[in-house]
Design a protein around this motif. Structure first.
Motif, PDB file in Angstrom:
ATOM      1  N   VAL A 161       0.851  -1.197   0.000  1.00 44.15           N
ATOM      2  CA  VAL A 161       0.000   0.000   0.000  1.00 44.15           C
ATOM      3  C   VAL A 161       0.879   1.237   0.000  1.00 44.15           C
ATOM      4  O   VAL A 161       0.655   2.195  -0.757  1.00 44.15           O
ATOM      5  N   LEU A 162       1.880   1.201   0.870  1.00 46.77           N
ATOM      6  CA  LEU A 162       2.809   2.329   0.926  1.00 46.77           C
ATOM      7  C   LEU A 162       3.485   2.552  -0.420  1.00 46.77           C
ATOM      8  O   LEU A 162       3.662   3.666  -0.870  1.00 46.77           O
ATOM      9  N   GLU A 163       3.841   1.433  -1.017  1.00 48.32           N
ATOM     10  CA  GLU A 163       4.474   1.541  -2.331  1.00 48.32           C
ATOM     11  C   GLU A 163       3.571   2.258  -3.312  1.00 48.32           C
ATOM     12  O   GLU A 163       4.007   3.128  -4.059  1.00 48.32           O
ATOM     13  N   ASN A 164       2.326   1.878  -3.325  1.00 43.48           N
ATOM     14  CA  ASN A 164       1.395   2.502  -4.270  1.00 43.48           C
ATOM     15  C   ASN A 164       1.258   3.987  -4.021  1.00 43.48           C
ATOM     16  O   ASN A 164       1.226   4.788  -4.941  1.00 43.48           O
ATOM     17  N   VAL A 165       1.160   4.319  -2.733  1.00 41.07           N
ATOM     18  CA  VAL A 165       1.055   5.742  -2.401  1.00 41.07           C
ATOM     19  C   VAL A 165       2.304   6.482  -2.900  1.00 41.07           C
ATOM     20  O   VAL A 165       2.223   7.509  -3.558  1.00 41.07           O
ATOM     21  N   LEU A 166       3.432   5.915  -2.571  1.00 42.24           N
ATOM     22  CA  LEU A 166       4.694   6.539  -2.979  1.00 42.24           C
ATOM     23  C   LEU A 166       4.785   6.691  -4.486  1.00 42.24           C
ATOM     24  O   LEU A 166       5.195   7.722  -4.999  1.00 42.24           O
ATOM     25  N   GLU A 167       4.395   5.635  -5.163  1.00 40.46           N
ATOM     26  CA  GLU A 167       4.436   5.693  -6.623  1.00 40.46           C
ATOM     27  C   GLU A 167       3.648   6.879  -7.131  1.00 40.46           C
ATOM     28  O   GLU A 167       4.092   7.624  -7.998  1.00 40.46           O
ATOM     29  N   ASN A 168       2.461   7.012  -6.597  1.00 35.51           N
ATOM     30  CA  ASN A 168       1.614   8.094  -7.068  1.00 35.51           C
ATOM     31  C   ASN A 168       2.189   9.458  -6.748  1.00 35.51           C
ATOM     32  O   ASN A 168       1.994  10.424  -7.479  1.00 35.51           O
ATOM     33  N   VAL A 169       2.887   9.530  -5.656  1.00 31.96           N
ATOM     34  CA  VAL A 169       3.484  10.811  -5.293  1.00 31.96           C
ATOM     35  C   VAL A 169       4.748  11.063  -6.110  1.00 31.96           C
ATOM     36  O   VAL A 169       4.942  12.133  -6.670  1.00 31.96           O
ATOM     37  N   LEU A 170       5.594  10.054  -6.181  1.00 34.77           N
ATOM     38  CA  LEU A 170       6.895  10.261  -6.814  1.00 34.77           C
ATOM     39  C   LEU A 170       6.794  10.548  -8.307  1.00 34.77           C
ATOM     40  O   LEU A 170       7.709  11.118  -8.886  1.00 34.77           O
ATOM     41  N   GLN A 171       5.717  10.129  -8.934  1.00 32.58           N
ATOM     42  CA  GLN A 171       5.686  10.367 -10.369  1.00 32.58           C
ATOM     43  C   GLN A 171       5.573  11.845 -10.709  1.00 32.58           C
ATOM     44  O   GLN A 171       5.778  12.242 -11.843  1.00 32.58           O
ATOM     45  N   PHE A 172       5.325  12.673  -9.709  1.00 40.85           N
ATOM     46  CA  PHE A 172       5.320  14.105  -9.971  1.00 40.85           C
ATOM     47  C   PHE A 172       6.712  14.710  -9.929  1.00 40.85           C
ATOM     48  O   PHE A 172       6.910  15.854 -10.332  1.00 40.85           O
ATOM     49  N   LEU A 173       7.645  13.938  -9.450  1.00 42.14           N
ATOM     50  CA  LEU A 173       8.999  14.469  -9.398  1.00 42.14           C
ATOM     51  C   LEU A 173       9.634  14.345 -10.776  1.00 42.14           C
ATOM     52  O   LEU A 173       9.776  13.258 -11.313  1.00 42.14           O
ATOM     53  N   ASP A 174      10.039  15.479 -11.324  1.00 47.14           N
ATOM     54  CA  ASP A 174      10.653  15.449 -12.640  1.00 47.14           C
ATOM     55  C   ASP A 174      12.156  15.586 -12.589  1.00 47.14           C
ATOM     56  O   ASP A 174      12.860  14.948 -13.346  1.00 47.14           O
ATOM     57  N   SER A 175      12.618  16.446 -11.736  1.00 53.58           N
ATOM     58  CA  SER A 175      14.040  16.785 -11.800  1.00 53.58           C
ATOM     59  C   SER A 175      14.903  15.629 -11.308  1.00 53.58           C
ATOM     60  O   SER A 175      14.576  14.939 -10.341  1.00 53.58           O
ATOM     61  N   ARG A 176      16.027  15.462 -12.013  1.00 51.20           N
ATOM     62  CA  ARG A 176      16.952  14.387 -11.665  1.00 51.20           C
ATOM     63  C   ARG A 176      17.445  14.522 -10.238  1.00 51.20           C
ATOM     64  O   ARG A 176      17.559  13.546  -9.512  1.00 51.20           O
ATOM     65  N   CYS A 177      17.775  15.752  -9.878  1.00 51.80           N
ATOM     66  CA  CYS A 177      18.321  16.013  -8.545  1.00 51.80           C
ATOM     67  C   CYS A 177      17.346  15.579  -7.473  1.00 51.80           C
ATOM     68  O   CYS A 177      17.708  14.904  -6.514  1.00 51.80           O
ATOM     69  N   ASP A 178      16.085  15.986  -7.681  1.00 51.42           N
ATOM     70  CA  ASP A 178      15.069  15.636  -6.686  1.00 51.42           C
ATOM     71  C   ASP A 178      14.909  14.129  -6.588  1.00 51.42           C
ATOM     72  O   ASP A 178      14.786  13.566  -5.500  1.00 51.42           O
ATOM     73  N   ARG A 179      14.917  13.497  -7.736  1.00 48.12           N
ATOM     74  CA  ARG A 179      14.725  12.042  -7.727  1.00 48.12           C
ATOM     75  C   ARG A 179      15.889  11.339  -7.055  1.00 48.12           C
ATOM     76  O   ARG A 179      15.717  10.377  -6.306  1.00 48.12           O
TER      77      ARG A 179
END
Lengths: 237, 604
Positions: free
Chosen positions: B39-57
């Motif tokens: 469940v946590l993974e799914n939440v994270l996935e949905n959040v992280l896909q908004f991160l575009d910048s390499r540095c942030d990722r």
């Protein structure tokens, strides 16, 4: 001139190629110190003896890295061109050269440069879907070229050139065997527009006069051989 | 235009092990007491896909194991600044859903014949690995890679949704490879061949595009040195309603450009004008070229002019007022031809030209182009001892007129410290400063002093400077300035400069952000090399050629730093100076030394 070789001192500077060259020299070539020579040269007059000498082919020479410069920074050497300086990409240099020599045939401006430069010729092979370009100045002998072409068109063999690196024209029967086989044989168009068998002249002469290469079936090349013999005999006398 | 674009953020951190050990629970989210992992993974996935910048990722992936894993699942764009920093297998293991890859190969000095051909940077292992792992791959952007026709064929066959192919400064392929891509990539939006060496296989690749309406948005083939089938090109442009960028090669004449513009001018935003000279119909009355350009209401970027006939240059006047980018760098334009044109280009932000426009032309630019961000002046005659039509006068004028300047590349024969000092004060926004005084070791031609103070002022006053290339006569003092003030410098190019090891030490010890260091023909030796050992794992690469390095020292460095690949290229081992290192190229790598090194490369 065939076999005109220059022995250059370790610290002497050579002329680089102002127009830039597509051929990137191997490090063995580009450091001009006392490197062993690697070009086999043919001396037709001496009946196909081959010489290995300490050589630097002036056409392919590049400037040394100029160790002397580092010892005496106040006085840069005049006139000599250093490899890769100024740092302008070959692509751009070639465009500028083209503009300066505009009006010349593309083939000659590619090959001539200013006393050297790449000798790019198109290579077509009967039956192959597309053709390739090779830079003849990248090779030092027929064997080198043969290996490279073989790699490019992998079903193709140049046959056996014999110890001297040239087709042994003295042995007619050997030549006839080669031509009669279904093996592929390279031919080239020379400056006069004639189609010749590759290997009938010394390597340097070949590089100068070859405009285009065609790899044809041995059986088709038979028509070339007599003319090649003719030219050969003309050169010898 | 992309000659040596600066990348924005550091390369991906692709360590194989996530940093957080299982014992640390500081920020670890994966606590089984509250929610199940998936469940946590799914939440994270949905959040992280908004991160575009390499540095942030990269930062996000360092939080803990779970974040590492999820970030790896959600990263769709991967940037690899050095293709030998890791293996293709590692890429596909860590990132599972990659849609876009940007991959860089050879070091920049390879462009200047300082490295033999066949050094490496082959695309083949990458494409074959990705063919199996990333069936949804959409975009490949390569710089200085060796790409064969077979690679292109494999690419075209393996990725049904493939949309963008960008090849910058690449080689190894020909028009037959392009033909396969054109034919098989039915969703192709972008086909950009930029300054690449494309063999003429005598294949009519333009006819290979599919017959129905295409998705093409950008087609750039100005570097292809082969004639094209113009009729086919006309047909292609006619059935590509989305086409916005079209860069033609020099085998397209003015008449043909005219015809193309009549077809699709209003949509085009970027146009490469081909030869800009008349074809075979020079006898007939020329068509109204200006009218064709008048129709180009959206064109903001203009380039080409490969074989310019100057009497037709005024045809572009109708578009000048809209231009934000103008590339005259293949056209030998005199100041008199140039001034009436530039006079109208008020919105210009990017300008590339040859030095044939002279100081006078630069003064005209300074007078009109107040929005200028990037200027590149290339030499028409790139030799050391010529007269040189541009000098400190042009640079001074630019610095006074173009206060927003951010990026400069300037080739000249003579320069003064005063002009550089002026520029450092007038143009505080400078992030890229590359000056090439073509005469090696030339001092300030007015004062006779070294160029130390000029470059010193640049590093001191241009506080945003991230990229620097120096030239002229420079002592260790210049490097002292760089070490003291160049705190943001990421890329440094040095040639024929400095007096001693101290110079390089200043830089290695003083520039914490240094990523890419390229040095040639400078008196830096072992002491200097050793002084940077604390930095090399944090750098992308170091290139040193024709310096004073010894084999012994390079071996020591290689031994001390196992994750650094130390390549020695073209060293003389049967010479008197058998210890001397001709070229050193070293870079960090997660997967050890490469297996495809050619004979002339020794990996220590």
């Amino acid at each position: 001139m065939i076999g005109q070789l220059m022995n250059l001192n370790a610290t002497e500077l050579c002329l680089g190629l102002p127009g830039g060259t597509k051929a990137v020299e191997s490090p063995a070539k580009s450091s001009v110190r006392n490197k062993r020579g690697f070009s086999e040269t043919m001396d037709l007059m001496l009946n196909l003896q081959c010489n290995k000498e300490e050589t630097v082919d002036l056409n392919n020479a590049t400037a040394s890295k100029e160790k002397t410069l580092l010892k005496d920074p106040a006085k840069p050497p005049a006139k000599a061109q250093v490899v890769g300086w100024p740092p302008v990409r070959n692509y751009r240099k070639n465009m500028m050269t083209q503009q300066k020599t505009s009006g010349e045939e593309e083939a000659s401006s590619e090959k001539a440069g200013n006393g050297g430069g790449a000798a790019l010729v198109k290579v077509s092979m009967d039956g192959a879907p597309y053709l390739r370009k090779v830079d003849l100045t990248m090779y030092k002998s027929y064997q080198d070229l043969s290996d490279a072409l073989a790699k490019m068109f992998s079903s193709f063999t140049m046959g056996n050139y014999g110890a001297q690196g040239m087709i042994d024209f003295m042995n007619e029967s050997k030549l006839m065997n080669l031509l009669n086989s279904s093996e592929y044989v390279p031919s080239y168009e020379d400056k006069d527009g004639d189609w010749m068998l590759v290997g009938d002249v010394p390597w340097e002469m070949f590089v100068q006069s070859c405009k285009r290469l065609r790899i044809m079936k041995g059986s088709e090349a038979i028509g070339l051989a007599p003319r090649a013999m003719e030219k050969y005999c003309k050169n010898r006398s | 235009m992309s000659e040596d674009d600066e990348d924005q953020s550091p390369a991906t951190d692709l360590r194989s092990q996530p940093p957080c050990s299982p014992n640390k629970s500081r920020n670890c989210i994966s606590s089984s007491q509250t929610f199940p992992d998936h469940v946590l993974e799914n939440v994270l996935e949905n959040v992280l896909q908004f991160l575009d910048s390499r540095c942030d990722r990269n930062a996000a992936s360092l939080v803990c194991k779970l974040w590492w894993k999820v970030e790896g699942l959600t990263r769709s764009e991967v940037f690899i600044g050095n293709c030998y920093a890791l293996s293709p297998a590692r890429l596909t293991q860590r990132f599972k859903r990659v849609r876009s890859l940007l991959l860089k190969g050879k070091p920049r000095f390879a462009d200047f014949n300082l490295m033999p051909a066949d050094w490496g940077a082959n695309f083949a292992p990458w494409v074959s690995t990705m063919a199996k792992a990333y069936p949804w791959l959409e975009k490949v952007d390569l710089k200085r890679m060796f790409v064969t026709d077979d690679d292109l064929a494999l690419l075209a066959e393996s990725f049904p949704g493939f949309k963008e192919l960008i090849l910058v400064c690449c080689e190894g392929f020909g028009t037959s490879g392009i033909a396969v891509v054109a034919n098989k990539c039915r969703k192709l939006k972008v086909l950009d061949l930029i300054e690449s060496d494309v063999t003429d296989d005598e294949v009519d690749w333009v006819s290979c595009f599919p017959e129905d309406v295409t998705c093409l948005e950008s087609l750039a083939f100005d570097c292809v040195e082969a004639p094209i089938n113009f009729k086919a090109l006309e047909g292609l442009v006619g059935r590509s309603p989305l086409l916005r960028k079209l860069r033609l090669n020099r085998f397209v004449s003015l008449e043909e450009v005219h015809r193309l513009l009549l077809l699709g001018a209003p949509q085009l935003t970027s146009l490469g004008t081909g030869s800009f000279s008349r074809g075979d119909q020079s006898q007939q009355e020329p068509p109204d070229y200006a009218a064709a350009f008048r129709a180009c209401k959206s064109v903001v970027c203009l380039s080409g002019f490969r074989e310019l006939m100057p009497e037709y240059l005024p045809a572009i006047l109708p578009v000048c007022a809209n231009l934000t980018s103008l590339n005259f760098s293949y056209a030998n334009i005199s100041p008199d031809m140039f001034k009436p044109i530039i006079h109208n280009c008020h919105k210009l932000q990017i300008f590339w030209a040859l030095d044939s426009i002279c100081d006078e032309g630069l003064q005209a630019v300074a007078a009109t182009c107040k929005e200028l961000r990037e200027l590149r002046i290339f030499p028409f005659d790139p030799r050391e001892d010529t007269e040189g039509p541009v000098s400190e006068l042009g640079l001074q004028a630019i610095s006074e007129g173009c206060r927003k300047l951010e990026s400069l590349l300037y080739f000249c024969q003579h320069m003064t410290n005063a002009a550089l000092i002026a520029m450092s004060h007038n143009c505080p926004e400078l992030t890229v400063f590359r000056l090439c005084i073509m005469g090696r070791l030339r001092p300030d031609h007015v004062t006779g002093k070294a160029m130390d103070e000029g470059f010193g002022a640049i590093v001191k006053n241009c506080k945003k400077l991230t990229r620097l290339a120096v030239s002229g006569l420079l002592t260790d003092q210049a490097f002292r300035y760089m070490g003291e003030y160049g705190k943001l410098i990421r890329t440094l190019s040095v040639a024929f400069a400095g007096d001693s090891d101290m110079a390089l030490r200043h830089v290695l010890e003083g520039c914490p952000r240094l990523q890419k260091l390229e040095i040639r023909d400078s008196p830096f030796g072992d002491v200097a090399l050793r002084s940077g050992m604390h930095r090399y794992y944090n750098m992308r690469f170091v290139w040193m050629s024709a310096c004073r390095l010894t084999m012994g020292c390079c071996k020591d460095v290689a031994r001390a730093m196992p994750n650094l690949v130390v390549e020695v290229i073209g060293s003389d081992d049967d010479d008197v100076n058998r210890d001397y290192v001709e070229t050193l190229y070293m870079y960090r790598s997660l997967d050890g030394p490469r297996k495809d090194a050619p004979q002339f490369v020794t990996i220590l």
